[in-house]
Design a protein around this motif. Structure first.
Motif, mmCIF file in Angstrom:
data_model
loop_
_atom_site.group_PDB
_atom_site.id
_atom_site.type_symbol
_atom_site.label_atom_id
_atom_site.label_comp_id
_atom_site.label_asym_id
_atom_site.label_seq_id
_atom_site.Cartn_x
_atom_site.Cartn_y
_atom_site.Cartn_z
ATOM 1 N N ALA A 66 0.735 8.203 -11.818
ATOM 2 C CA ALA A 66 -0.090 6.987 -11.277
ATOM 3 C C ALA A 66 0.658 6.388 -9.893
ATOM 4 C CB ALA A 66 -0.239 5.940 -12.337
ATOM 5 N N LEU A 67 1.788 6.154 -10.161
ATOM 6 C CA LEU A 67 2.365 5.503 -8.804
ATOM 7 C C LEU A 67 2.286 6.439 -7.536
ATOM 8 C CD1 LEU A 67 4.315 3.094 -7.698
ATOM 9 C CD2 LEU A 67 6.225 4.861 -8.369
ATOM 10 N N ILE A 68 2.655 7.643 -7.612
ATOM 11 C CA ILE A 68 2.335 8.579 -6.711
ATOM 12 C C ILE A 68 0.887 8.477 -6.074
ATOM 13 C CG2 ILE A 68 2.308 10.760 -5.822
ATOM 14 C CD1 ILE A 68 4.747 11.514 -7.856
ATOM 15 N N ALA A 123 -3.026 4.450 -0.698
ATOM 16 C CA ALA A 123 -2.850 3.231 0.165
ATOM 17 C C ALA A 123 -2.126 3.934 1.551
ATOM 18 C CB ALA A 123 -2.050 2.259 -0.578
ATOM 19 N N ILE A 124 -1.373 4.633 1.295
ATOM 20 C CA ILE A 124 -0.580 4.995 2.708
ATOM 21 C C ILE A 124 -1.367 5.834 3.575
ATOM 22 C CG2 ILE A 124 1.350 6.285 3.512
ATOM 23 C CD1 ILE A 124 2.893 4.998 1.003
ATOM 24 N N TYR A 125 -1.976 6.913 2.961
ATOM 25 C CA TYR A 125 -3.120 7.767 3.817
ATOM 26 C C TYR A 125 -3.884 6.991 4.698
ATOM 27 C CZ TYR A 125 -6.152 11.693 4.805
ATOM 28 O OH TYR A 125 -6.802 12.509 5.609
ATOM 29 N N PRO A 126 -4.737 5.982 4.211
ATOM 30 C CA PRO A 126 -5.478 5.419 5.131
ATOM 31 C C PRO A 126 -5.081 4.749 6.454
ATOM 32 C CG PRO A 126 -5.905 4.457 3.127
ATOM 33 C CD PRO A 126 -4.926 5.694 3.112
ATOM 34 N N MET A 127 -3.567 4.183 6.014
ATOM 35 C CA MET A 127 -2.891 3.616 7.158
ATOM 36 C C MET A 127 -2.740 4.538 8.228
ATOM 37 S SD MET A 127 -0.454 1.029 5.025
ATOM 38 C CE MET A 127 -0.889 0.118 3.559
ATOM 39 N N LEU A 128 -1.865 5.910 7.643
ATOM 40 C CA LEU A 128 -1.582 6.793 8.670
ATOM 41 C C LEU A 128 -2.660 7.426 9.677
ATOM 42 C CD1 LEU A 128 0.668 9.054 6.403
ATOM 43 C CD2 LEU A 128 1.454 7.309 8.295
ATOM 44 N N GLN A 129 -3.930 7.376 8.934
ATOM 45 C CA GLN A 129 -5.218 7.735 9.453
ATOM 46 C C GLN A 129 -5.483 6.965 10.551
ATOM 47 O OE1 GLN A 129 -8.025 8.412 6.283
ATOM 48 N NE2 GLN A 129 -8.821 10.057 7.118
ATOM 49 N N LYS A 130 -5.406 5.587 10.215
ATOM 50 C CA LYS A 130 -5.840 4.569 11.273
ATOM 51 C C LYS A 130 -4.911 4.615 12.247
ATOM 52 C CE LYS A 130 -6.341 -0.546 11.554
ATOM 53 N NZ LYS A 130 -6.129 -1.537 11.146
ATOM 54 N N ARG A 131 -3.604 4.758 12.227
ATOM 55 C CA ARG A 131 -2.920 4.887 13.381
ATOM 56 C C ARG A 131 -3.175 5.849 14.225
ATOM 57 N NH1 ARG A 131 3.450 5.524 12.037
ATOM 58 N NH2 ARG A 131 3.379 3.303 11.307
ATOM 59 N N SER A 132 -3.359 7.136 13.621
ATOM 60 C CA SER A 132 -3.692 8.250 14.547
ATOM 61 C C SER A 132 -4.957 8.089 15.185
ATOM 62 C CB SER A 132 -3.464 9.470 13.767
ATOM 63 O OG SER A 132 -4.476 9.640 12.933
ATOM 64 N N LEU A 133 -5.939 7.397 14.640
ATOM 65 C CA LEU A 133 -7.389 7.289 15.085
ATOM 66 C C LEU A 133 -7.089 6.134 16.451
ATOM 67 C CD1 LEU A 133 -10.238 7.682 14.790
ATOM 68 C CD2 LEU A 133 -10.451 5.624 13.518
ATOM 69 N N PHE A 144 -1.221 -8.472 -1.787
ATOM 70 C CA PHE A 144 -0.016 -9.356 -2.697
ATOM 71 C C PHE A 144 -0.259 -9.503 -4.200
ATOM 72 C CE2 PHE A 144 1.476 -13.611 -4.314
ATOM 73 C CZ PHE A 144 2.647 -13.189 -4.228
ATOM 74 N N VAL A 145 -1.882 -9.846 -4.427
ATOM 75 C CA VAL A 145 -2.299 -9.883 -5.861
ATOM 76 C C VAL A 145 -2.088 -8.587 -6.503
ATOM 77 C CG1 VAL A 145 -4.073 -10.390 -7.062
ATOM 78 C CG2 VAL A 145 -3.808 -12.004 -5.103
ATOM 79 N N THR A 146 -2.502 -7.792 -5.834
ATOM 80 C CA THR A 146 -2.366 -6.218 -6.467
ATOM 81 C C THR A 146 -1.082 -5.831 -6.884
ATOM 82 O OG1 THR A 146 -4.082 -5.866 -5.110
ATOM 83 C CG2 THR A 146 -3.258 -3.798 -6.110
ATOM 84 N N ILE A 147 -0.102 -5.942 -5.847
ATOM 85 C CA ILE A 147 1.220 -5.532 -6.336
ATOM 86 C C ILE A 147 1.658 -6.428 -7.440
ATOM 87 C CG2 ILE A 147 3.648 -5.375 -5.405
ATOM 88 C CD1 ILE A 147 2.118 -4.545 -2.625
ATOM 89 N N THR A 148 1.654 -7.728 -7.353
ATOM 90 C CA THR A 148 2.082 -8.555 -8.603
ATOM 91 C C THR A 148 1.476 -8.325 -9.642
ATOM 92 O OG1 THR A 148 2.063 -10.547 -6.587
ATOM 93 C CG2 THR A 148 2.601 -11.205 -9.006
ATOM 94 N N LEU A 149 0.226 -8.113 -9.809
ATOM 95 C CA LEU A 149 -0.453 -7.656 -11.134
ATOM 96 C C LEU A 149 0.177 -6.557 -11.548
ATOM 97 C CD1 LEU A 149 -4.393 -8.908 -10.422
ATOM 98 C CD2 LEU A 149 -2.903 -9.793 -12.083
ATOM 99 N N GLY A 162 -5.244 -5.705 -12.344
ATOM 100 C CA GLY A 162 -4.345 -5.053 -11.193
ATOM 101 C C GLY A 162 -5.115 -3.774 -10.542
ATOM 102 N N VAL A 163 -5.490 -2.820 -11.604
ATOM 103 C CA VAL A 163 -6.333 -1.729 -11.106
ATOM 104 C C VAL A 163 -7.360 -2.047 -10.387
ATOM 105 C CG1 VAL A 163 -7.099 0.515 -11.934
ATOM 106 C CG2 VAL A 163 -5.029 -0.150 -12.846
ATOM 107 N N TYR A 164 -8.169 -2.960 -10.945
ATOM 108 C CA TYR A 164 -9.393 -3.308 -10.095
ATOM 109 C C TYR A 164 -8.844 -3.676 -8.773
ATOM 110 C CZ TYR A 164 -13.315 -3.041 -13.320
ATOM 111 O OH TYR A 164 -14.500 -2.528 -14.017
ATOM 112 N N ALA A 165 -7.866 -4.706 -8.349
ATOM 113 C CA ALA A 165 -7.551 -5.083 -7.447
ATOM 114 C C ALA A 165 -7.175 -4.096 -6.688
ATOM 115 C CB ALA A 165 -6.525 -6.137 -7.604
ATOM 116 N N PHE A 166 -6.340 -3.211 -7.186
ATOM 117 C CA PHE A 166 -6.016 -2.000 -6.136
ATOM 118 C C PHE A 166 -7.125 -1.245 -5.832
ATOM 119 C CE2 PHE A 166 -5.208 2.539 -5.685
ATOM 120 C CZ PHE A 166 -4.086 2.345 -4.691
#
Lengths: 65, 244
Positions: free
Chosen positions: A26-28, A34-44, B27-32, B211-215
């Protein structure tokens, strides 16, 4: 804490492998989402800036005089 | 009121507002998520039947909730883009599909891993699980369909139709645990009833759901902003954004 030690928290009476696998996956996936759109935005942005620049004239190739 | 809808449909307005909201939401997402996960993993009591494997619930239930909520969002966006041709609706339709697919995959994956110590198997063709698998295929199908067209308006139209047709699956998923009484247990949380869970177990679950909703909102905003920039790169406001 519900566990006596850190080792007990990792082992979880034999269920640790299942529990920690799901949390890790889940973490991965969350990080990727979250990170993929940030990279995409930078290259765009780079691409748009490049397109906006007027085409450079290569100075080494001059018209023969 | 109508002005609000008008603004909501404007990519420029969305871009500037979401940019302001983003740091707070992050911030809210990570905290939750951090509080919920630590509470669920280390402090919630053990389930008397399932032991520690029940701690998977703190990922499984929130991602399954959001997988379904994401489909509502996507189908609604599809309907709006079909009827009113709102620009933002088309963008939402496009960015929700892969995120929803990721959430559905997580719900299925965590369910499978949880199934091993609890049911003794990773996979059964239980009604709930099968209908969730169909949801995953719907998400992937909509995403693939959007990629298959070079013309954006055609891509949006066909994906919107598929999304709307796919809503037939949603009540099936909800009702599957009642209609076919197979392996998957009935819903743990119901809006109309008092939860049967102990508060010490319930609190981290509620925090993780929030948290998952916020994410989910965060991921949608991040993806939507890129999509907005991509589509509007020739417009004046993006050009002036780059110069500043």
């Amino acid at each position: 804490m519900r566990f006596d030690s850190f080792d007990a928290l990792v082992y979880m009476d034999g269920h640790g492998i299942y529990v920690w696998t799901t949390y890790l996956v889940a973490l991965i996936i969350f990080l990727m989402l979250a990170i993929y759109p940030m990279l995409q935005k930078r290259s765009l942005l780079k691409k748009i800036k490049r397109q906006n620049r007027p085409a450079k004239v290569n100075s080494r190739f001059r018209e023969p005089t | 009121m109508w002005q609000f809808f008008h603004k909501l449909g404007s990519p420029k307005w969305f871009y500037s507002i979401s940019g302001k909201v983003l740091p707070y939401l992050a911030f809210v997402t990570i905290t939750l998520l951090v509080v919920g996960a630590i509470w669920g993993l280390a402090f919630a009591p053990m389930d008397y039947k399932q032991g520690n494997s029940f701690r998977i619930i703190y990922i499984h239930v929130p991602t399954a909730f959001v997988a379904l909520a994401g489909y509502y969002l996507m189908a609604t966006a599809g309907a709006i883009s079909l009827i009113w041709r709102m620009k933002m609706a088309g963008i939402m339709l496009k960015v929700t599909a892969p995120i929803g697919a990721a959430m559905t995959f997580l719900a299925l994956f965590t369910g499978a891993v949880w199934g091993k110590p609890t049911w003794g198997t990773y996979w059964v063709w239980d009604a709930r699980i099968t209908s969730m698998l169909i949801l995953l295929f719907l998400y992937l199908g909509i995403y693939a369909l959007m990629q298959a067209f070079t013309r954006e308006d055609l891509a949006e139209k066909s994906a919107a139709i598929l999304a709307l047709v796919g809503t037939v699956n949603i009540p099936i998923i909800y009702k599957s645990v009642d209609w076919w009484y197979t392996l998957h247990q009935p819903a743990t949380l119901k809006l109309t009833e008092k939860p049967s869970m102990h508060p010490d177990m319930l609190w981290p679950l509620l925090i993780m759901i929030a948290g998952v909703y916020a994410f989910f909102a965060l991921a949608i905003i991040l993806h939507a902003r890129v999509e907005i920039l991509r589509r509007e790169k020739k417009t004046g406001w993006v050009q002036s954004l780059l110069k500043s």
